[in-house]
Design an enzyme around this catalytic site. Structure first.
Site, PDB file in Angstrom:
ATOM      1  N   ASP A   1       0.870  -1.186   0.000  1.00  0.00           N
ATOM      2  CA  ASP A   1       0.000   0.000   0.000  1.00  0.00           C
ATOM      3  C   ASP A   1       0.901   1.228   0.000  1.00  0.00           C
ATOM      4  OD1 ASP A   1      -2.246   1.890   0.697  1.00  0.00           O
ATOM      5  OD2 ASP A   1      -3.329   0.004   0.867  1.00  0.00           O
TER       6      ASP A   1
ATOM      7  N   HIS B   1       2.345   1.970  -3.125  1.00  0.00           N
ATOM      8  CA  HIS B   1       1.425   2.905  -3.773  1.00  0.00           C
ATOM      9  C   HIS B   1       1.918   4.344  -3.719  1.00  0.00           C
ATOM     10  CE1 HIS B   1      -2.250  -0.022  -3.250  1.00  0.00           C
ATOM     11  NE2 HIS B   1      -1.242  -0.540  -3.931  1.00  0.00           N
TER      12      HIS B   1
END
Length: 410
Positions: A224, A247
């Site tokens: 993430d 991310h």
């Protein structure tokens, strides 16, 4: 690409050298968890021993250290509570602290594994935290949304002040790896985060409702955001972070939960960062909702991108998984974004749109400044594409200079 990989390798080797922490000498009272019955065999529950060692260290009127010797120590959910008698308390880890197997966490659906709460003048250093998140990740991949527990964050600094987290290696966290929550004056440095690219919700470092927080020299590989900045944050400094997979570095998401409080983020500096194969680079994201708030006074500078999906992106219609329903994605965000600068951003985009500003219709982005942004489009093959990178721009106002891909609306 080669430069980003070299920097990531350098940071990883630097952190590896910090994993062994000798027993403190001459630094006040030392409370070894082994003396309280903790066993470094990876199987014996050492939770009680850790808590007793902390209680004695916290009561000490002089500087005190809780020491975790080499070995693997099984630790259940533990909250180390202050305030302590001394404002110089250390938690020094020479071994590995291991979470319980599975993901039940005593029936809880979400929470924290290791928490330091209401402590002033704390240093957490060295060692490895193994969250053993594999079982929970597998559940989330196989079961419909909501059928698995949310998970537990590995290390949380909560309602604390003047805290240093350094040289810690966090692997396989169920949820976020390091969380700074409602705290002030926190420094996170020389931290390594490791989790697979497909591990869900495993943010590397998450900052929430805090002020005067600094992150330095972090190597983060996760599923993430490498660093996520939630609402209620101000005066943040993030420097020398190598990210990938992951991310990217994200401000937000903001505006999801309705309520009276205004969601605000201000005065954030992100400097000297490397992104390798990440889905995003420098991102600001808000939900398309009427929730009020703002993001302002943000500087992104000296960033290197290598095959990044969205090197520069403002998304004010954030809706992961397409679960907003109806025309929710087209709602106008109530979060105002202003005074955001991007300077000296270079490298390659894995998608044709290297710069994307999708701002709110009712609250257009203003004061956006781009300077010396030089991004090329390399495509999935890794080869430079003749068509070149482009930009996309909606409801944004500002200036641009020295760009290879200048947005049309600036």
């Amino acid at each position: 690409m080669a430069m980003a990989k070299a920097m990531l390798s350098l940071l990883v080797h630097l952190h590896a050298a910090l994993l062994f922490v000798p027993e403190p000498a001459g630094a006040g009272a030392v409370y070894s968890v082994a003396r309280y019955g903790a066993r470094g065999d990876g199987a014996s529950d050492s939770t009680r021993a850790f808590l007793r060692a902390w209680a004695d260290a916290c009561r000490s009127p002089r500087p005190a250290t809780v020491y975790v010797p080499p070995g693997r120590y099984l630790l259940g959910r533990a909250t180390f509570v202050g305030p302590c008698s001394s404002r110089a308390v250390a938690f020094s880890i020479a071994g590995t602290v291991v979470a319980p197997a599975g993901y039940a966490w005593d029936g809880a659906t979400a929470g924290q594994w290791i928490t330091f709460e209401s402590v002033v003048g704390l240093t957490v250093s060295g060692g490895t935290l193994d969250g053993r998140g594999d079982a929970l990740w597998a559940c989330k991949k196989q079961q419909p949304r909501g059928h698995c527990p949310t998970g537990a964050s590995s290390l949380t600094i909560s309602n604390a002040r003047d805290v240093v987290v350094e040289g810690v290696r966090s692997v396989s966290s169920e949820l976020f790896h390091v969380v700074v929550l409602q705290s002030r004056g926190v420094t996170v440095r020389r931290v390594t985060v490791e989790a697979p690219a497909d591990s869900p919700n495993t943010d590397g470092i998450h900052i929430h409702k805090s002020t005067n927080v600094a992150v330095y020299d972090a190597a983060i590989r996760t599923g993430d955001d490498c660093v996520s900045v939630g609402p209620g944050n101000s005066n943040l400094w993030i420097e020398r972070v190598a990210c990938g997979p992951g991310h990217g570095i994200s401000i937000g998401s903001l505006g999801k939960q309705q309520g009276m409080a205004v969601e605000a983020v201000q005065n954030v500096t992100v400097k000297t960062t490397w992104f390798t194969g990440t889905t995003n680079g420098l991102r600001i994201k808000t939900w398309g909702s009427s929730k009020r708030g703002y993001v302002r006074g943000v500087t992104f500078s000296d960033s290197t991108m290598a095959g990044v999906g969205n090197p520069i992106i403002i998304d004010q219609h954030y809706c992961p998984g397409g679960g907003c329903g109806g025309g929710a994605r087209q709602q106008s965000s109530g979060i105002k974004i202003s005074e955001v600068e991007y300077a000296d951003v270079r490298g390659s985009s894995a998608t044709p749109v290297a710069v994307s500003f999708d701002c709110s219709r009712s609250n257009p982005c203003s004061g956006i400044r781009l300077r010396d942004v030089r991004l090329t489009y390399q495509g999935k093959s890794g080869r430079l594409q003749a068509a070149g990178a482009v930009s996309s721009c909606r409801n944004a106002q500002g200036t641009a200079s020295g760009l290879v891909v200048p947005p049309s609306c600036l």
